[in-house]
Design a protein around this motif. Structure first.
Motif, PDB file in Angstrom:
ATOM      1  N   ILE A   1       0.015  59.723  -1.562  1.00 37.96           N
ATOM      2  CA  ILE A   1      -0.627  60.181  -0.323  1.00 37.96           C
ATOM      3  C   ILE A   1      -2.066  60.512  -0.656  1.00 37.96           C
ATOM      4  O   ILE A   1      -2.395  61.613  -1.092  1.00 37.96           O
TER       5      ILE A   1
ATOM      6  N   SER B   1      -3.315  60.000   5.160  1.00 41.03           N
ATOM      7  CA  SER B   1      -2.873  60.998   6.136  1.00 41.03           C
ATOM      8  C   SER B   1      -3.579  60.820   7.473  1.00 41.03           C
ATOM      9  O   SER B   1      -2.955  60.890   8.535  1.00 41.03           O
TER      10      SER B   1
ATOM     11  N   TYR C   1      -2.462  57.558   9.190  1.00 42.74           N
ATOM     12  CA  TYR C   1      -1.116  57.752   9.747  1.00 42.74           C
ATOM     13  C   TYR C   1      -1.196  58.539  11.051  1.00 42.74           C
ATOM     14  O   TYR C   1      -0.545  58.205  12.041  1.00 42.74           O
TER      15      TYR C   1
ATOM     16  N   ARG D   1      -0.196  71.837  11.876  1.00 35.69           N
ATOM     17  CA  ARG D   1      -0.368  70.958  10.719  1.00 35.69           C
ATOM     18  C   ARG D   1      -1.499  69.964  10.950  1.00 35.69           C
ATOM     19  O   ARG D   1      -2.279  69.667  10.037  1.00 35.69           O
TER      20      ARG D   1
ATOM     21  N   LEU E   1      -4.910  69.652   8.701  1.00 34.82           N
ATOM     22  CA  LEU E   1      -5.249  68.361   8.093  1.00 34.82           C
ATOM     23  C   LEU E   1      -6.664  67.949   8.479  1.00 34.82           C
ATOM     24  O   LEU E   1      -7.460  67.541   7.627  1.00 34.82           O
TER      25      LEU E   1
ATOM     26  N   THR F   1       2.884  54.020   1.456  1.00 37.43           N
ATOM     27  CA  THR F   1       2.479  55.415   1.632  1.00 37.43           C
ATOM     28  C   THR F   1       3.141  56.106   2.824  1.00 37.43           C
ATOM     29  O   THR F   1       3.612  57.230   2.696  1.00 37.43           O
ATOM     30  N   TYR F   2       3.168  55.460   3.976  1.00 38.13           N
ATOM     31  CA  TYR F   2       3.740  56.103   5.166  1.00 38.13           C
ATOM     32  C   TYR F   2       5.183  56.560   4.961  1.00 38.13           C
ATOM     33  O   TYR F   2       5.571  57.620   5.477  1.00 38.13           O
TER      34      TYR F   2
ATOM     35  N   ILE G   1       5.054  59.993   3.573  1.00 40.51           N
ATOM     36  CA  ILE G   1       4.643  60.980   4.571  1.00 40.51           C
ATOM     37  C   ILE G   1       5.827  61.341   5.473  1.00 40.51           C
ATOM     38  O   ILE G   1       6.013  62.504   5.844  1.00 40.51           O
TER      39      ILE G   1
END
Length: 775
Positions: free
Chosen positions: A522, A527, A530, A663, A667, A727-728, A731
């Protein structure tokens, strides 16, 4: 031979401007005006064509003014894949293929836009097209068509040209297109591939030293002994894989790996080699001979760079001090705001230990990986000059060495404070006040709870204090703060030693090596990208700010060049590996490309959810608008509803939505220095000079080239699909795609490290779940 696209080969010939409209305008008025114009053009088009077909073609395409080339290319592919491709006539395609088999050159001619004709031509294997082309300025359509304008066919053309054979002579097309002769027809032919304007940056030497001899990577590194630190990280893995693929001449690769409790370094390396997809090309190239190659070329050394003497036992330290030609340090704690103890140990202390090791070695050089973002909270052009005791806030009395000592003193005092009566009393009160705590908690149970609370308190305290100190000195986070301190230590302690600091920008998906579309963990953009693929669509950012993304294989190519220069002692003290000057891509374009990448994925799916998502584009907005209309405002609305419903049971969905929005806020706040503030332009001249100095036969293999990157292709065809694959799932808490077990076959006499019980129970996901923390 010119092949007619209109009529018989395709039943659908014209490109409807409405197909290029998606919800991307930032205001309702802009959307309303554009849709109204599209509707008006649809109504007026028959009358305009009856009056003057060429003028009508110009007028109809004028409604595309303001749409980016990236969007038109993306939606052109979509138009072909989902609307035109199903209408291709099999007999027409068969005849075209038969003609190509004879060696004849074929040109496709269409009144449509080249954004749709290029995918068609690629599908048919045709290299050249004649189509209408829009004029662009800074990547945005002006609404003007370039000459020649390909006017629509006459009213009886569909009847006359009803057969599948689309061949037409050049003379026929000169008349049909209203051109002045064969030369004009030849000039109208354009390639069927997306063509980016070449970026040429001449290398000019003023007062700098220019080496007369060409640089040969193979010659410089042949037989050399190199210690790689950080091989378990993203960059370290790729550099090792590419070196094994491209540089068999290298003498020996020593890999410094930390022991993890009962898991020895050798076992960690073998497991990484077997599990990580990054080594697939290595296994494919060497097959059963890989074990023998590794036994000959690689030696795993157990150590810890954050410890004195880089954690080696005295015998190994003495041996490596004599043998090593180069140390490549790609390790580092890349969490933005970690526990200050970890950040100082991994990013600062380790650098000092490496400097001392280099000083005591016979002839070793050091390539130290840092980050471009040590520049901190400042704007403008960032040059390749190492500045001792640098701090973005410009504090005149700042001394990096004293700051380093002060951090160690602060950490020691914080640890003593955590054990003191004041904090212990608060922690005891906290433990007894827990809702879940048993009444009358005492004895060992109470002490155990206090101990857990103390560990948590100390970590949170040091994390917040590290972030606070970084902000005071002008750095956005603890990561860049400690990395900059490490650079200052090199400037202060490493004078006269063969050391080169390498600063990559934001390291992302590979373009070609070790294979197209490799990513792991990640990382910085994952991030945010996504998030932009969900219902979150307004990102607070400065759309003119350059987002400095660089593919990981470009970083590794630069590192190899710099390694060769270090060995030959023709290096510069500092190298930046970045794209913001050589091939800029601003935030506005990055957000749109991300949105288009998601759109391609959702367009291939079925269902109402995906139908809605592909029509919602992400946009760049001001911080004020974000606060007023996005996550912060939505969170306030949910809280108001919860307050109003306080006498009633609050639905779990509301509480869950509030936590999700919190969140998102955290972020976005974490990444604001990279997307909203601090307009950096990172110069990367030094590595380009090395690339220019390469011998001709090595430029294809070892050349560093970021200027030729096509961001549209990279983002939509490579980067977003790679994130979706690698990657996703992390997450979302899902495992990566299942992989066939791979066992490293070692030659006779070589023993594999025995697996531990813990390792045998692990699920193979294709990546080490902890490596995202280390570069």
């Amino acid at each position: 031979m010119y092949w007619r696209v209109e009529g018989s080969l395709l039943e659908l010939t014209t490109i409807r401007p409405i197909a290029f409209f998606t919800w991307n305008s930032q205001t309702f008025i802009a959307r309303f005006v554009r849709r109204s114009l599209v509707l008006l053009m649809a109504l007026l088009r028959p009358f305009l064509y009856a009056t003057n077909r060429k003028a009508a073609t110009r007028i109809v395409h004028a409604v595309l003014r303001g749409i980016t080339r990236d969007r038109l290319d993306s939606l052109g592919e979509e138009e072909f894949d989902y609307k035109l491709k199903p209408l291709l006539k099999e007999e027409g395609v068969r005849q075209l293929k038969a003609l190509q088999a004879t060696g004849a050159g074929v040109v496709l001619v269409s009144q449509g836009l080249d954004h749709v004709m290029r995918p068609l031509a690629r599908h048919l294997g045709v290299r050249w097209i004649i189509a209408n082309r829009l004029d662009f300025r800074d990547g945005v359509a002006t609404g003007r068509l370039l000459s020649p304008v390909i006017r629509p066919r006459g009213i009886f053309a569909r009847i006359r040209e009803a057969g599948p054979d689309g061949q037409q002579s050049p003379a026929r097309w000169v008349r049909a297109l209203g051109l002045r002769g064969p030369k004009a027809l030849a000039s109208a032919i354009v390639p069927a591939v997306r063509v980016e304007e070449p970026r040429v940056r001449p290398i000019v030497y003023f007062d700098e030293t220019r080496h007369a001899e060409r640089l040969s990577v193979r010659k410089a590194l042949a037989g050399k002994r190199v210690l790689l630190i950080g091989v378990t990280g993203f960059i370290g893995k790729v550099w090792l894989a590419n070196t094994l693929l491209d540089l068999p001449e290298i003498g020996k690769l020593y890999l410094l790996i930390r022991r993890q409790k009962s898991n020895p370094a050798r076992k960690r390396f073998e497991k990484m080699l077997e599990d990580s997809p990054v080594f697939d090309p290595v296994f494919a190239k060497y097959g059963d001979g890989l074990g023998a190659l590794l036994a000959d070329k690689i030696e795993v050394v157990e150590g810890d760079v954050s410890q004195a003497g880089i954690g080696l036992d005295p015998e190994a330290a003495a041996r490596l001090g004599k043998e090593l030609d180069l140390i490549v340090n790609s390790s580092g704690l890349t969490d933005f705001n970690p526990d200050l103890r970890d950040a100082v140990a991994v990013n600062v202390d380790s650098t000092y230990h490496l400097i001392e090791f280099i000083r005591g070695s016979n002839h070793a050089a050091l390539l130290h990986l840092s980050t471009c973002y040590v520049a901190g909270q400042r704007d403008g052009r960032v040059g390749e000059r190492l500045r001792p005791n640098y701090n973005p806030a410009g504090a005149a009395d700042f001394d990096a060495e004293k700051e380093w000592y002060r951090l160690h003193e602060f950490i020691e005092s914080a640890e003593l404070r955590a054990e003191g009566p004041e904090v212990t009393g608060e922690l005891k009160k906290q433990a007894l006040g827990k809702v879940h705590a048993a009444k009358g908690l005492s004895g060992a149970a109470l002490e155990n709870q206090i101990r857990k609370n103390r560990v948590r308190w100390l970590k949170n305290y040091l994390t917040e204090e590290g972030k606070k100190r970084a902000n005071e000195l002008g750095w956005p986070n603890t990561y860049t703060y400690t990395k900059s301190l490490a650079e200052s230590l090199i400037a202060n302690y490493g004078s006269g030693l063969p050391i080169a600091i390498v600063r990559p920008a934001i390291v992302e998906t590979s373009v070609a090596k070790p294979f197209r579309g490799w990513n792991e963990g990640i990382n910085t953009s994952a991030s945010l990208s996504y998030l932009l693929g969900t219902s979150f669509r307004q990102l607070p950012s400065n759309e003119r700010k350059r987002l400095d993304i660089i593919p990981v294989d470009a970083v590794c190519a630069g590192m190899t060049l710099i390694a060769a220069a270090l060995v030959e002692r023709r290096h510069d003290p500092l190298y930046q590996l970045a794209t913001s000057v050589t091939n800029p891509c601003d935030m506005g374009r990055s957000i749109e490309l991300t949105s288009l990448g998601h759109r391609r994925h959702y367009r291939a799916q079925e269902g109402l959810e995906y139908w809605l998502r592909l029509r919602l584009d992400a946009i760049s907005v001001s911080k004020e608008r974000y606060n007023r209309m996005s996550a912060p405002a939505q969170k306030m609305i949910i809280r108001s509803i919860q307050t109003a419903m306080s006498p009633l049971p609050v639905p779990k969905a509301l509480a869950k939505a509030e936590r999700s929005l919190e969140r998102v806020e955290k972020l976005v706040e974490l990444f604001e220095p990279f997307i909203l503030h601090n307009e950096h332009d990172f110069v990367a001249d030094n590595v380009e000079k090395l690339s220019q100095a390469l011998v001709a036969e090595e430029r294809e293999t070892f050349g560093y080239d970021t200027a030729s990157l096509d961001w549209w292709e990279y983002w939509i065809d490579i980067h977003i699909p790679a994130l979706r694959r690698w990657t996703y799932p992390l997450i979302e808490g899902r495992p990566l795609e299942a992989r066939e077990p791979r066992v490293l076959q070692m030659p006779a006499g070589e023993k594999r490290a025995a697996p531990t019980a813990t390792e045998n129970s692990n699920i193979k996901t294709g990546t080490n779940g902890a490596t995202w923390r280390f570069s």
